[in-house]
Design a protein around this motif. Structure first.
Motif, short mmCIF file in Angstrom:
data_model
loop_
_atom_site.label_atom_id
_atom_site.label_comp_id
_atom_site.label_asym_id
_atom_site.label_seq_id
_atom_site.Cartn_x
_atom_site.Cartn_y
_atom_site.Cartn_z
N THR A 1 12.84 -8.12 15.67
CA THR A 1 12.42 -9.48 15.40
C THR A 1 10.91 -9.55 15.57
O THR A 1 10.27 -8.61 16.04
CB THR A 1 13.09 -10.48 16.37
OG1 THR A 1 12.66 -10.20 17.71
CG2 THR A 1 14.62 -10.37 16.29
N ALA A 2 10.34 -10.69 15.21
CA ALA A 2 8.89 -10.84 15.31
C ALA A 2 8.41 -10.71 16.75
O ALA A 2 7.26 -10.31 17.01
CB ALA A 2 8.47 -12.18 14.74
N ASP A 3 9.29 -11.01 17.73
CA ASP A 3 8.90 -10.98 19.15
C ASP A 3 9.28 -9.68 19.85
O ASP A 3 8.82 -9.45 20.98
CB ASP A 3 9.55 -12.15 19.89
CG ASP A 3 9.12 -13.50 19.33
OD1 ASP A 3 7.97 -13.60 18.88
OD2 ASP A 3 9.96 -14.43 19.33
N SER A 4 10.12 -8.86 19.19
CA SER A 4 10.63 -7.68 19.90
C SER A 4 9.92 -6.39 19.52
O SER A 4 10.22 -5.34 20.09
CB SER A 4 12.13 -7.52 19.64
OG SER A 4 12.38 -7.22 18.27
N LEU B 1 5.35 2.28 9.04
CA LEU B 1 5.91 2.88 7.82
C LEU B 1 4.98 3.98 7.35
O LEU B 1 3.77 3.76 7.18
CB LEU B 1 6.05 1.81 6.75
CG LEU B 1 6.84 2.17 5.48
CD1 LEU B 1 8.28 2.51 5.82
CD2 LEU B 1 6.78 1.01 4.50
N GLU B 2 5.53 5.19 7.17
CA GLU B 2 4.72 6.34 6.76
C GLU B 2 5.24 6.90 5.45
O GLU B 2 6.45 6.93 5.19
CB GLU B 2 4.76 7.44 7.83
CG GLU B 2 4.14 7.01 9.15
CD GLU B 2 4.02 8.17 10.13
OE1 GLU B 2 4.60 9.25 9.85
OE2 GLU B 2 3.35 8.01 11.17
N LEU C 1 3.79 -3.08 10.03
CA LEU C 1 4.42 -4.32 9.58
C LEU C 1 5.01 -5.06 10.77
O LEU C 1 5.42 -4.44 11.76
CB LEU C 1 5.52 -4.02 8.56
CG LEU C 1 5.08 -3.29 7.29
CD1 LEU C 1 6.29 -2.82 6.51
CD2 LEU C 1 4.21 -4.19 6.43
N PRO C 2 5.09 -6.38 10.70
CA PRO C 2 5.67 -7.15 11.82
C PRO C 2 7.17 -6.90 11.97
O PRO C 2 7.83 -6.41 11.05
CB PRO C 2 5.38 -8.61 11.42
CG PRO C 2 5.22 -8.58 9.93
CD PRO C 2 4.60 -7.25 9.62
N LEU D 1 10.49 5.26 8.46
CA LEU D 1 10.38 3.92 9.02
C LEU D 1 10.60 4.02 10.52
O LEU D 1 11.69 4.38 10.99
CB LEU D 1 11.42 2.99 8.40
CG LEU D 1 11.46 1.56 8.93
CD1 LEU D 1 10.21 0.79 8.49
CD2 LEU D 1 12.71 0.83 8.45
N VAL D 2 9.57 3.71 11.31
CA VAL D 2 9.61 3.86 12.76
C VAL D 2 9.59 2.47 13.40
O VAL D 2 8.54 1.80 13.39
CB VAL D 2 8.43 4.70 13.29
CG1 VAL D 2 8.56 4.89 14.80
CG2 VAL D 2 8.37 6.04 12.57
#
Length: 415
Positions: free
Chosen positions: A237-240, A245-246, A261-262, A283-284
């Motif tokens: 989430t936006a807060d977690s 992205l590579e 990215l957020p 995607l990390v």
């Protein structure tokens, strides 16, 4: 023996209950998402055709896992103005959705599909309208092939939201326009089928919809020779936390591009890529709240968008000639070709559409002894076009033959 028998019966009963509970509960990887049916309900569709399409949609949704936390379905009519038969979340089972589809009445009016697409974006797929954030979104557009207003721009806006677009055409729609409107690759998302044969594609289309709704995997779509779009389920989430992205060519792992990215992001588009190249994507998810494993994907870009390299004019006749060109690109890269031709010394130009996979056409209705400018344009899935022109000339028409002299006494009186 009695205690052992009782223990055996108890274990068997527990195992049976566990199996029963497992069968009742949804699988961990159950698909979830929002599924919108866009149904041509205008006056261009006969009542018979409408009833057959309605029957097909009911057959399509009946086995789907609809309900809270799974799939939601909605039906919007295309007419003079869009009309919502039922919104997302109103029906929580496949049987209820099937009954609602069967009860739908044809709206008639014009075929304003573009208006209905814009309505779907603002009133159904937008989060401000109550759409679930982060879940896959699928549009199934059933049409007789035509629209009274432009479809391209509003359809692209839906794709930009991450909507996967399937099109079922029951008429003689324009192949190039419908291919551009469907999600890429068009051969997996566009079906041309007679209204009486819709049942033939029901199982395949249902499987494709479920594949698009799978939330567990990083996936790529809209692949071209220089770009592709990524999508993934809401892992943060936006807060977690946030995502890293590579991207790197498989042959050059050290040449890495990175994008942060957020945590509420669920997609990203990579552009300015090399054609016909394997790319490794990682995607990390970075979070201090809980551990989320990275996801990996390899994507192959399409071959370079090479336009026609050579135009050959052959079989020239007074009123027709044949145009061929090379290379003949396949449907994986090109949507089709436009062949435009007109007299060099002025006059109305004409245009012929040639589907992908063909590299020649015969131009008809020409004027004898006239020089023409012929332009072949390749239209690619990326939206780009490349053209090549050549001059061609039709030969003069056959001259009328002089009448043969008649022998004396033939065809009249002797003087």
């Amino acid at each position: 023996m009695l205690p052992w028998t009782a223990l055996s019966l108890a274990l068997s009963l527990r195992l049976a209950l566990a199996r029963s509970g497992a069968e009742r509960g949804p699988p961990a990887s159950a698909p979830q998402g929002d599924l919108l049916f866009l149904l041509d309900s205008s006056a261009s569709v006969s009542h018979y055709e409408f009833s057959r399409v309605r029957e097909f949609l009911g057959q399509l949704v009946a086995p789907l896992p609809l309900g809270p936390g799974a799939l939601r379905a909605s039906l919007v009519h295309v007419g003079s103005r869009p009309y919502t038969e039922f919104p997302f979340g109103q029906h929580s089972s496949g049987a209820a959705v099937q009954d609602a589809i069967r009860a739908a009445a044809q709206r008639m009016g014009d075929t304003n599909t573009g208006l209905a697409l814009a309505y779907a974006k603002e009133q159904l797929f937008a989060e401000v309208a109550g759409a679930r954030p982060g879940v896959p979104k699928v549009l199934v557009w059933v049409t007789d092939g035509g629209s009274s207003d432009p479809v391209g721009p509003p359809m692209q806006e839906l794709k930009d939201l991450g909507v996967t677009v399937f099109i079922v055409s029951t008429g003689r729609g324009n192949l190039l326009e419908l291919s551009a409107a469907a999600s890429a690759p068009a051969e997996d998302h566009l079906h041309f089928v007679d209204v009486d044969d819709l049942h033939i594609i029901a199982q395949e289309l249902r499987g494709s919809i479920l594949d698009a709704m799978q939330p567990q995997q990083l996936r790529a779509s809209e692949v071209t020779s220089s770009s592709f779009r990524l999508a993934w389920p809401p892992l943060l989430t936006a807060d977690s936390g946030y995502y890293v992205l590579e991207l790197a060519p498989s042959a050059e792992p050290g040449n890495v591009r990175r994008q942060q990215l957020p945590g509420n992001a669920t997609g990203w588009a990579w552009v300015s890529l090399d054609p016909d190249t394997d790319y490794d994507v990682e995607l990390v998810p970075e979070s201090n709240v809980h551990l989320v494993r990275p996801q990996y994907l390899r994507v192959h870009t399409l071959p370079e968008e090479a336009g026609p390299e050579r135009i050959v004019i052959s079989h020239a006749r007074p009123r027709s000639l044949r145009v061929s060109w090379a290379p003949a690109l396949g449907p994986a890269a090109v949507l089709g070709y436009h062949v435009q031709f007109g007299p060099l010394l002025g006059g109305a130009a004409q245009r012929v559409e040639v589907p992908a996979g063909r590299n020649s056409t015969t131009l008809q209705g020409l004027a004898p002894g006239t020089a023409y400018l012929v332009t072949v344009t390749a239209a690619f899935r990326s939206g780009r076009e490349r053209a090549l022109s050549a001059k061609a000339c039709t030969p003069d028409g056959e001259r009328s033959r002089a009448p043969r002299p008649q022998p004396p006494g033939a065809g009249g009186r002797e003087p």
